[in-house]
Design a protein around this motif. Structure first.
Motif, PDB file in Angstrom:
ATOM      1  N   GLY A   4       1.054  -1.346   0.094  1.00  0.00           N
ATOM      2  CA  GLY A   4      -0.041   0.398  -0.068  1.00  0.00           C
ATOM      3  C   GLY A   4       1.030   1.253   0.130  1.00  0.00           C
ATOM      4  N   LEU A   5       0.366   2.497  -0.338  1.00  0.00           N
ATOM      5  CA  LEU A   5       1.005   3.666  -0.655  1.00  0.00           C
ATOM      6  C   LEU A   5       0.077   4.375   1.142  1.00  0.00           C
ATOM      7  N   ALA A   6       1.103   5.308   1.619  1.00  0.00           N
ATOM      8  CA  ALA A   6       0.129   6.074   3.041  1.00  0.00           C
ATOM      9  C   ALA A   6       1.525   7.496   2.422  1.00  0.00           C
ATOM     10  N   GLY A   7       0.452   8.463   2.535  1.00  0.00           N
ATOM     11  CA  GLY A   7       0.949   9.758   2.047  1.00  0.00           C
ATOM     12  C   GLY A   7       0.362  11.001   3.412  1.00  0.00           C
ATOM     13  N   ARG A   8       1.277  11.403   4.622  1.00  0.00           N
ATOM     14  CA  ARG A   8       0.745  12.125   5.514  1.00  0.00           C
ATOM     15  C   ARG A   8       0.268  13.136   5.135  1.00  0.00           C
ATOM     16  N   GLY A   9      -1.316  13.329   5.416  1.00  0.00           N
ATOM     17  CA  GLY A   9      -1.914  14.419   4.764  1.00  0.00           C
ATOM     18  C   GLY A   9      -1.541  16.194   4.018  1.00  0.00           C
ATOM     19  N   GLU A  10      -0.971  16.108   5.010  1.00  0.00           N
ATOM     20  CA  GLU A  10      -0.202  17.733   4.717  1.00  0.00           C
ATOM     21  C   GLU A  10       0.409  17.793   3.851  1.00  0.00           C
ATOM     22  N   GLU A  11       1.362  16.640   3.834  1.00  0.00           N
ATOM     23  CA  GLU A  11       2.426  16.324   2.311  1.00  0.00           C
ATOM     24  C   GLU A  11       1.678  15.820   1.264  1.00  0.00           C
ATOM     25  N   VAL A  12       0.632  15.499   0.660  1.00  0.00           N
ATOM     26  CA  VAL A  12      -0.774  14.522  -0.340  1.00  0.00           C
ATOM     27  C   VAL A  12       0.300  15.902  -1.421  1.00  0.00           C
ATOM     28  N   LYS A  13      -0.412  16.565  -1.536  1.00  0.00           N
ATOM     29  CA  LYS A  13       0.140  17.808  -2.576  1.00  0.00           C
ATOM     30  C   LYS A  13       1.414  17.860  -3.266  1.00  0.00           C
ATOM     31  N   ASP A  14       2.726  17.245  -2.726  1.00  0.00           N
ATOM     32  CA  ASP A  14       4.013  17.452  -2.704  1.00  0.00           C
ATOM     33  C   ASP A  14       4.320  15.728  -3.048  1.00  0.00           C
ATOM     34  N   ALA A  15       4.126  15.123  -3.768  1.00  0.00           N
ATOM     35  CA  ALA A  15       4.237  13.632  -3.306  1.00  0.00           C
ATOM     36  C   ALA A  15       4.156  13.202  -4.449  1.00  0.00           C
ATOM     37  N   ASP A  16       4.445  13.614  -5.454  1.00  0.00           N
ATOM     38  CA  ASP A  16       4.614  13.079  -6.645  1.00  0.00           C
ATOM     39  C   ASP A  16       5.014  12.026  -6.644  1.00  0.00           C
ATOM     40  N   THR A  17       6.582  12.414  -6.290  1.00  0.00           N
ATOM     41  CA  THR A  17       7.647  11.484  -6.589  1.00  0.00           C
ATOM     42  C   THR A  17       7.815  10.432  -5.595  1.00  0.00           C
ATOM     43  N   GLU A  18       6.789  10.706  -4.539  1.00  0.00           N
ATOM     44  CA  GLU A  18       6.885   8.590  -4.265  1.00  0.00           C
ATOM     45  C   GLU A  18       5.170   8.256  -4.984  1.00  0.00           C
ATOM     46  N   VAL A  19       4.754   8.353  -4.856  1.00  0.00           N
ATOM     47  CA  VAL A  19       3.128   8.038  -5.925  1.00  0.00           C
ATOM     48  C   VAL A  19       4.337   6.956  -7.161  1.00  0.00           C
ATOM     49  N   GLU A  20       4.861   8.199  -7.603  1.00  0.00           N
ATOM     50  CA  GLU A  20       5.688   6.929  -9.067  1.00  0.00           C
ATOM     51  C   GLU A  20       6.088   6.421  -8.873  1.00  0.00           C
ATOM     52  N   ALA A  21       7.234   6.475  -7.430  1.00  0.00           N
ATOM     53  CA  ALA A  21       7.691   5.596  -7.613  1.00  0.00           C
ATOM     54  C   ALA A  21       7.444   3.658  -6.855  1.00  0.00           C
ATOM     55  N   TRP A  22       6.197   3.906  -6.232  1.00  0.00           N
ATOM     56  CA  TRP A  22       5.219   3.537  -4.993  1.00  0.00           C
ATOM     57  C   TRP A  22       4.478   2.640  -6.780  1.00  0.00           C
ATOM     58  N   LEU A  23       3.966   3.358  -7.437  1.00  0.00           N
ATOM     59  CA  LEU A  23       4.034   2.472  -8.457  1.00  0.00           C
ATOM     60  C   LEU A  23       4.097   2.209  -9.480  1.00  0.00           C
ATOM     61  N   ARG A  24       5.736   2.914  -9.808  1.00  0.00           N
ATOM     62  CA  ARG A  24       6.675   1.659 -10.540  1.00  0.00           C
ATOM     63  C   ARG A  24       6.571   0.139  -9.768  1.00  0.00           C
ATOM     64  N   ARG A  25       6.897   0.066  -8.676  1.00  0.00           N
ATOM     65  CA  ARG A  25       7.305  -0.978  -7.624  1.00  0.00           C
ATOM     66  C   ARG A  25       5.734  -1.810  -8.072  1.00  0.00           C
ATOM     67  N   ILE A  26       4.433  -1.498  -7.662  1.00  0.00           N
ATOM     68  CA  ILE A  26       3.634  -2.329  -7.681  1.00  0.00           C
ATOM     69  C   ILE A  26       3.317  -2.684  -9.624  1.00  0.00           C
ATOM     70  N   ARG A  27       3.915  -2.088 -10.411  1.00  0.00           N
ATOM     71  CA  ARG A  27       3.934  -2.185 -11.744  1.00  0.00           C
ATOM     72  C   ARG A  27       2.923  -1.752 -12.251  1.00  0.00           C
ATOM     73  N   LEU A  28       3.001  -0.713 -12.162  1.00  0.00           N
ATOM     74  CA  LEU A  28       1.312   0.258 -12.737  1.00  0.00           C
ATOM     75  C   LEU A  28       1.955   1.230 -13.516  1.00  0.00           C
ATOM     76  N   SER A  29       1.018   1.689 -14.792  1.00  0.00           N
ATOM     77  CA  SER A  29       1.401   2.867 -14.922  1.00  0.00           C
ATOM     78  C   SER A  29       1.559   4.245 -14.588  1.00  0.00           C
ATOM     79  N   VAL A  30       2.563   4.978 -15.050  1.00  0.00           N
ATOM     80  CA  VAL A  30       3.473   6.418 -14.375  1.00  0.00           C
ATOM     81  C   VAL A  30       2.570   7.352 -16.056  1.00  0.00           C
ATOM     82  N   ARG A  31       1.759   7.602 -15.792  1.00  0.00           N
ATOM     83  CA  ARG A  31       1.620   8.656 -16.733  1.00  0.00           C
ATOM     84  C   ARG A  31       3.141   9.200 -17.264  1.00  0.00           C
TER      85      ARG A  31
END
Length: 72
Positions: A45-72
């Protein structure tokens, strides 16, 4: 979420929990889903700190790659 998940049959499906948090990260969400979705696979799974979510692009993209889902 438990009310929702218990209303459906998720056997054979894979879940990647995503949540925001203030202090607990994923907390017990993986165990909660496992209990309410018998037969489903609870994957990374992925958990993002609420106040930092708007700046979590890099973390989300890395997670999507790890779980083998497309990164736009």
């Amino acid at each position: 979420m438990t009310t929702f998940t218990e209303a459906f049959d998720f056997r054979g499906m894979t879940f990647h929990p995503v949540t925001t948090y203030a202090m607990s990260g994923l907390g017990t969400i993986e165990c909660d889903y496992a209990a309410s979705c018998p037969g489903a696979t609870i994957a990374e799974g992925l958990a993002g700190r609420g106040e930092e979510v708007k700046d979590a692009d890099t973390e989300v993209e890395a997670w999507l790659r790890r779980i083998r889902l497309s990164v736009r």
